[in-house]
Motif scaffolding. Structure first.
Motif, PDB file in Angstrom:
ATOM      1  N   MET A   1       0.850  -1.172   0.000  1.00 33.78           N
ATOM      2  CA  MET A   1       0.000   0.000   0.000  1.00 33.78           C
ATOM      3  C   MET A   1       0.899   1.240   0.000  1.00 33.78           C
ATOM      4  O   MET A   1       1.816   1.342   0.796  1.00 33.78           O
ATOM      5  CB  MET A   1      -0.883  -0.040   1.250  1.00 33.78           C
ATOM      6  CG  MET A   1      -1.870   1.067   1.357  1.00 33.78           C
ATOM      7  SD  MET A   1      -2.910   1.018   2.840  1.00 33.78           S
ATOM      8  CE  MET A   1      -3.604  -0.608   2.764  1.00 33.78           C
ATOM      9  N   THR A   2       0.600   2.156  -0.888  1.00 31.99           N
ATOM     10  CA  THR A   2       1.412   3.366  -1.006  1.00 31.99           C
ATOM     11  C   THR A   2       0.969   4.424   0.008  1.00 31.99           C
ATOM     12  O   THR A   2      -0.116   4.343   0.581  1.00 31.99           O
ATOM     13  CB  THR A   2       1.290   3.965  -2.418  1.00 31.99           C
ATOM     14  OG1 THR A   2      -0.049   4.430  -2.609  1.00 31.99           O
ATOM     15  CG2 THR A   2       1.654   2.946  -3.490  1.00 31.99           C
ATOM     16  N   ASP A   3       1.821   5.423   0.182  1.00 32.75           N
ATOM     17  CA  ASP A   3       1.478   6.526   1.081  1.00 32.75           C
ATOM     18  C   ASP A   3       0.257   7.285   0.569  1.00 32.75           C
ATOM     19  O   ASP A   3      -0.566   7.753   1.357  1.00 32.75           O
ATOM     20  CB  ASP A   3       2.657   7.489   1.227  1.00 32.75           C
ATOM     21  CG  ASP A   3       3.799   6.888   2.030  1.00 32.75           C
ATOM     22  OD1 ASP A   3       3.546   5.947   2.820  1.00 32.75           O
ATOM     23  OD2 ASP A   3       4.945   7.355   1.875  1.00 32.75           O
ATOM     24  N   THR A   4       0.130   7.397  -0.737  1.00 29.79           N
ATOM     25  CA  THR A   4      -1.022   8.073  -1.332  1.00 29.79           C
ATOM     26  C   THR A   4      -2.305   7.319  -1.011  1.00 29.79           C
ATOM     27  O   THR A   4      -3.321   7.934  -0.657  1.00 29.79           O
ATOM     28  CB  THR A   4      -0.848   8.190  -2.866  1.00 29.79           C
ATOM     29  OG1 THR A   4       0.375   8.871  -3.138  1.00 29.79           O
ATOM     30  CG2 THR A   4      -2.007   8.930  -3.493  1.00 29.79           C
ATOM     31  N   GLU A   5      -2.273   5.994  -1.125  1.00 28.53           N
ATOM     32  CA  GLU A   5      -3.450   5.181  -0.802  1.00 28.53           C
ATOM     33  C   GLU A   5      -3.799   5.309   0.675  1.00 28.53           C
ATOM     34  O   GLU A   5      -4.978   5.431   1.018  1.00 28.53           O
ATOM     35  CB  GLU A   5      -3.196   3.712  -1.158  1.00 28.53           C
ATOM     36  CG  GLU A   5      -3.143   3.460  -2.648  1.00 28.53           C
ATOM     37  CD  GLU A   5      -2.672   2.071  -3.004  1.00 28.53           C
ATOM     38  OE1 GLU A   5      -3.098   1.571  -4.060  1.00 28.53           O
ATOM     39  OE2 GLU A   5      -1.879   1.485  -2.234  1.00 28.53           O
ATOM     40  N   ARG A   6      -2.795   5.312   1.523  1.00 30.71           N
ATOM     41  CA  ARG A   6      -3.042   5.475   2.970  1.00 30.71           C
ATOM     42  C   ARG A   6      -3.731   6.809   3.249  1.00 30.71           C
ATOM     43  O   ARG A   6      -4.690   6.881   4.010  1.00 30.71           O
ATOM     44  CB  ARG A   6      -1.732   5.382   3.738  1.00 30.71           C
ATOM     45  CG  ARG A   6      -1.154   4.000   3.796  1.00 30.71           C
ATOM     46  CD  ARG A   6       0.137   3.978   4.629  1.00 30.71           C
ATOM     47  NE  ARG A   6       0.715   2.663   4.627  1.00 30.71           N
ATOM     48  CZ  ARG A   6       1.740   2.288   3.856  1.00 30.71           C
ATOM     49  NH1 ARG A   6       2.313   3.155   3.042  1.00 30.71           N
ATOM     50  NH2 ARG A   6       2.205   1.057   3.903  1.00 30.71           N
ATOM     51  N   ALA A   7      -3.231   7.865   2.615  1.00 24.05           N
ATOM     52  CA  ALA A   7      -3.818   9.193   2.813  1.00 24.05           C
ATOM     53  C   ALA A   7      -5.259   9.235   2.315  1.00 24.05           C
ATOM     54  O   ALA A   7      -6.130   9.837   2.962  1.00 24.05           O
ATOM     55  CB  ALA A   7      -2.977  10.249   2.103  1.00 24.05           C
ATOM     56  N   LYS A   8      -5.525   8.593   1.176  1.00 28.27           N
ATOM     57  CA  LYS A   8      -6.890   8.556   0.634  1.00 28.27           C
ATOM     58  C   LYS A   8      -7.824   7.803   1.575  1.00 28.27           C
ATOM     59  O   LYS A   8      -8.972   8.216   1.771  1.00 28.27           O
ATOM     60  CB  LYS A   8      -6.911   7.900  -0.746  1.00 28.27           C
ATOM     61  CG  LYS A   8      -6.318   8.735  -1.835  1.00 28.27           C
ATOM     62  CD  LYS A   8      -7.309   9.781  -2.246  1.00 28.27           C
ATOM     63  CE  LYS A   8      -6.829  10.466  -3.508  1.00 28.27           C
ATOM     64  NZ  LYS A   8      -7.719  11.521  -3.921  1.00 28.27           N
ATOM     65  N   ILE A   9      -7.342   6.689   2.143  1.00 35.89           N
ATOM     66  CA  ILE A   9      -8.168   5.927   3.077  1.00 35.89           C
ATOM     67  C   ILE A   9      -8.522   6.776   4.279  1.00 35.89           C
ATOM     68  O   ILE A   9      -9.684   6.836   4.691  1.00 35.89           O
ATOM     69  CB  ILE A   9      -7.458   4.621   3.510  1.00 35.89           C
ATOM     70  CG1 ILE A   9      -7.358   3.650   2.334  1.00 35.89           C
ATOM     71  CG2 ILE A   9      -8.202   3.972   4.683  1.00 35.89           C
ATOM     72  CD1 ILE A   9      -6.482   2.432   2.601  1.00 35.89           C
ATOM     73  N   VAL A  10      -7.547   7.461   4.837  1.00 38.63           N
ATOM     74  CA  VAL A  10      -7.792   8.323   6.003  1.00 38.63           C
ATOM     75  C   VAL A  10      -8.797   9.413   5.644  1.00 38.63           C
ATOM     76  O   VAL A  10      -9.744   9.674   6.387  1.00 38.63           O
ATOM     77  CB  VAL A  10      -6.471   8.938   6.522  1.00 38.63           C
ATOM     78  CG1 VAL A  10      -6.747  10.003   7.569  1.00 38.63           C
ATOM     79  CG2 VAL A  10      -5.565   7.850   7.078  1.00 38.63           C
ATOM     80  N   GLU A  11      -8.613  10.031   4.488  1.00 32.88           N
ATOM     81  CA  GLU A  11      -9.512  11.103   4.047  1.00 32.88           C
ATOM     82  C   GLU A  11     -10.941  10.592   3.877  1.00 32.88           C
ATOM     83  O   GLU A  11     -11.890  11.189   4.386  1.00 32.88           O
ATOM     84  CB  GLU A  11      -9.000  11.671   2.728  1.00 32.88           C
ATOM     85  CG  GLU A  11      -9.889  12.730   2.122  1.00 32.88           C
ATOM     86  CD  GLU A  11      -9.414  13.133   0.734  1.00 32.88           C
ATOM     87  OE1 GLU A  11     -10.258  13.627  -0.033  1.00 32.88           O
ATOM     88  OE2 GLU A  11      -8.229  12.952   0.411  1.00 32.88           O
ATOM     89  N   MET A  12     -11.094   9.481   3.161  1.00 31.01           N
ATOM     90  CA  MET A  12     -12.432   8.956   2.901  1.00 31.01           C
ATOM     91  C   MET A  12     -13.083   8.422   4.174  1.00 31.01           C
ATOM     92  O   MET A  12     -14.276   8.618   4.389  1.00 31.01           O
ATOM     93  CB  MET A  12     -12.377   7.873   1.824  1.00 31.01           C
ATOM     94  CG  MET A  12     -12.139   8.438   0.442  1.00 31.01           C
ATOM     95  SD  MET A  12     -12.373   7.224  -0.858  1.00 31.01           S
ATOM     96  CE  MET A  12     -10.712   6.633  -1.053  1.00 31.01           C
ATOM     97  N   ARG A  13     -12.292   7.779   5.006  1.00 35.48           N
ATOM     98  CA  ARG A  13     -12.844   7.224   6.241  1.00 35.48           C
ATOM     99  C   ARG A  13     -13.325   8.340   7.166  1.00 35.48           C
ATOM    100  O   ARG A  13     -14.343   8.217   7.825  1.00 35.48           O
ATOM    101  CB  ARG A  13     -11.783   6.362   6.917  1.00 35.48           C
ATOM    102  CG  ARG A  13     -12.302   5.511   8.004  1.00 35.48           C
ATOM    103  CD  ARG A  13     -13.246   4.458   7.465  1.00 35.48           C
ATOM    104  NE  ARG A  13     -13.722   3.692   8.598  1.00 35.48           N
ATOM    105  CZ  ARG A  13     -14.876   3.074   8.665  1.00 35.48           C
ATOM    106  NH1 ARG A  13     -15.683   3.086   7.635  1.00 35.48           N
ATOM    107  NH2 ARG A  13     -15.235   2.433   9.727  1.00 35.48           N
ATOM    108  N   SER A  14     -12.596   9.451   7.177  1.00 33.03           N
ATOM    109  CA  SER A  14     -13.003  10.575   8.025  1.00 33.03           C
ATOM    110  C   SER A  14     -14.293  11.219   7.535  1.00 33.03           C
ATOM    111  O   SER A  14     -14.968  11.921   8.282  1.00 33.03           O
ATOM    112  CB  SER A  14     -11.886  11.612   8.113  1.00 33.03           C
ATOM    113  OG  SER A  14     -11.677  12.218   6.871  1.00 33.03           O
TER     114      SER A  14
END
Length: 66
Positions: free
Chosen positions: A1-14
């Motif tokens: 999992m890339t850093d970009t994917e991690r950031a997107k998950i955090v953004e969408m989950r929030s």
């Protein structure tokens, strides 16, 4: 999992988007998203089932009639 994917998950989950919709949007498995969320204190029920549906429609994962 890339850093970009991690950031997107955090953004969408929030925003209250569920695991399945996030996974569909990012092309990942639901379990990978769920595991990441659990390990980063983003787990739990997303009380926005409508957001999941809307996100899946917007991403083209499902059609308007689903």
């Amino acid at each position: 999992m890339t850093d970009t994917e991690r950031a997107k998950i955090v953004e969408m989950r929030s925003k209250g988007i569920g695991y399945k919709a996030i996974a569909a949007k990012l092309g990942m498995s639901r379990d990978a998203v769920r595991r990441f969320c659990k390990n980063n204190n983003l787990a739990g029920y997303a009380d926005a089932a409508q957001l999941n549906h809307d996100e899946m429609i917007a991403s083209g994962t499902i059609c308007l009639n689903c």
